[in-house]
Motif scaffolding. Structure first.
Motif, PDB file in Angstrom:
ATOM      1  N   THR A 136       2.453   2.520  26.780  1.00 53.09           N
ATOM      2  CA  THR A 136       1.099   2.696  27.306  1.00 53.09           C
ATOM      3  C   THR A 136       0.772   4.180  27.375  1.00 53.09           C
ATOM      4  O   THR A 136       1.650   5.010  27.635  1.00 53.09           O
ATOM      5  N   LYS A 156      -6.957   3.677  29.067  1.00 55.34           N
ATOM      6  CA  LYS A 156      -5.551   3.226  29.131  1.00 55.34           C
ATOM      7  C   LYS A 156      -5.330   2.310  27.950  1.00 55.34           C
ATOM      8  O   LYS A 156      -6.064   1.333  27.773  1.00 55.34           O
ATOM      9  N   GLU A 196      -2.392   7.126  28.671  1.00 56.62           N
ATOM     10  CA  GLU A 196      -3.676   7.384  29.343  1.00 56.62           C
ATOM     11  C   GLU A 196      -4.322   8.601  28.697  1.00 56.62           C
ATOM     12  O   GLU A 196      -3.673   9.636  28.503  1.00 56.62           O
ATOM     13  N   ARG A 251     -11.550   7.556  31.075  1.00 51.26           N
ATOM     14  CA  ARG A 251     -10.093   7.477  31.101  1.00 51.26           C
ATOM     15  C   ARG A 251      -9.730   6.198  30.381  1.00 51.26           C
ATOM     16  O   ARG A 251     -10.137   5.118  30.792  1.00 51.26           O
ATOM     17  N   THR A 263      -4.302  13.321  25.812  1.00 49.96           N
ATOM     18  CA  THR A 263      -3.458  12.184  26.198  1.00 49.96           C
ATOM     19  C   THR A 263      -2.193  12.711  26.861  1.00 49.96           C
ATOM     20  O   THR A 263      -1.557  13.643  26.341  1.00 49.96           O
ATOM     21  N   GLU A 313      -1.643  10.245  33.559  1.00 54.02           N
ATOM     22  CA  GLU A 313      -0.389   9.491  33.534  1.00 54.02           C
ATOM     23  C   GLU A 313       0.403   9.880  32.291  1.00 54.02           C
ATOM     24  O   GLU A 313      -0.202  10.209  31.260  1.00 54.02           O
ATOM     25  N   THR A 359      -2.567   0.145  25.351  1.00 54.14           N
ATOM     26  CA  THR A 359      -1.236  -0.419  25.109  1.00 54.14           C
ATOM     27  C   THR A 359      -1.008  -0.415  23.607  1.00 54.14           C
ATOM     28  O   THR A 359      -1.873  -0.850  22.846  1.00 54.14           O
TER      29      THR A 359
END
Ligand code: VTB
Length: 335
Positions: A301, A318, A303, A316, A282, A291, A320
């Motif tokens: 957030t 993503k 990634e 990948r 991560t 990211e 929250t």
């Protein structure tokens, strides 16, 4: 190793990254590392595995958590785990790019057990797999890789670490016409970039940490790339002073004890022994691979790159996060 474990491991690196992020740019790499280690350990202990740390924070007498040999998990598949709760503590403390939280898992016996020492590493993506040989001069490896990729040396991109110990090798590659990207730190992300379908990086060469080398090897094996490594005693990397020689000789002794040799080329299969590996990483700070974390109020957030070697699926994820809703023990480290 059950496939669903992959998701569980992504949760572990997300947590460690969020804990590291809290210390971003605060100049305290030990505090950042400690927070990430603590959260990673809490989350691993909530995972359905019978896990053992094989690459971690150090030996039992020097690391209170995630030490080599520590058992983690609440029961399940027997897995060996290689962790680097913050790959780039300096980058995190200084607010630099490319810091990650990473973990690799495999069935028992999957990973090379090596002391925390230097390793010379040469990594290429799938198209040049089988073409590298760390016994040979770098020049030959560059030519063989360029030939395998069917491009001239002037179009070859090599990533390395911008360290004084690499000055000569960087100049040599540039003289050959190769394009060199020298990043300050973080050779795990740099290694993985060689294997990502959308990356322009063809090769990674550097002398970096052996633990990072083993974590990288897991990802490279999962992605079908190739890697050679060579353990180097400290005095051969950092200068032959009395102190470095003492440390280096201790490393040679430790390697002998563990049944491995320094200065001997290790193949990818010596470092990551099975395709059934899971890699999770991560981003903490923004990088070429991932990211970084973005935070607004109590929301953040992340990634995560999640790779399962068996099927070679690259995900990948993503996410929250509502930081105030994290579990006890974690919340205070991320909020
Ligand atoms: C290496 C490398 C890491 O730190 O451990 C490096 O593998 C340490 O380099 O990716 P120094 O000899 O300069 O201390 C990283 O770059 C970041 O953890």
């Amino acid at each position: 190793m059950k496939r669903d474990l992959a998701m569980a491991f992504s949760r572990v690196t997300e947590g460690a990254a969020l804990a590291g992020y809290k210390w971003l740019g605060r100049g305290d790499k030990n505090a950042a590392d400690q927070a990430a280690v603590e959260v990673m350990r809490i989350l691993l202990n909530k995972t359905d595995i019978d896990g053992e740390i094989v690459i971690g924070e150090g030996e039992i007498d020097e690391a209170p958590m995630l030490y080599i040999g520590e058992k983690v998990g609440r029961g399940g598949d027997a897995v060996d785990i290689a962790v680097d709760p913050i790959e780039g503590t300096r980058m995190t403390a200084m607010g630099q790019n490319n810091a990650l939280a990473v973990l690799a898992a495999g069935e028992t016996g999957s990973f090379l057990k090596a002391p925390d020492m230097y390793m010379e590493k040469l990594v290429v993506g799938p198209a040049a797999a089988g073409m590298i040989d760390l016994e040979k001069p770098l020049e030959e490896n560059l030519k063989a890789t360029a030939a395998a990729l069917n491009k001239p040396l002037s179009e070859l991109v090599v990533i390395t670490l911008a360290k004084p110990r690499h000055d000569e090798v960087i100049a040599e590659m540039q003289r050959m016409g190769v394009r060199v990207y020298a990043v300050p730190d973080g050779d795990v992300a740099a290694s993985i970039l060689t294997c990502m379908p959308d990356s322009e990086v063809d090769m990674m060469y550097c002398i970096g940490g052996a633990p990072e080398g083993v974590v990288s090897a897991a990802a490279i094996r999962a992605l079908g790339g190739d890697m050679h490594g060579r353990l180097l005693p400290r005095h051969e990397v950092k200068g032959d002073t009395e102190e470095n020689r003492k440390l280096g000789e201790e490393e040679i002794r430790r390697c002998a004890e563990m049944g491995i040799e320094t200065n001997k080329v290790l193949q990818l299969g010596d470092m990551a022994r099975s395709d059934n590996v899971i890699f999770a990483g991560t981003g903490i700070t923004k990088g070429d691979l991932l990211e970084g974390i973005h935070r607004q109020g109590n929301m953040a957030t992340t990634e995560t790159l999640l790779i399962r070697g068996k099927c070679r699926t690259i995900r990948r994820i993503k996410s929250t996060h509502y930081l105030d809703r994290k579990d006890d023990g974690v919340v205070e480290h991320v909020l």
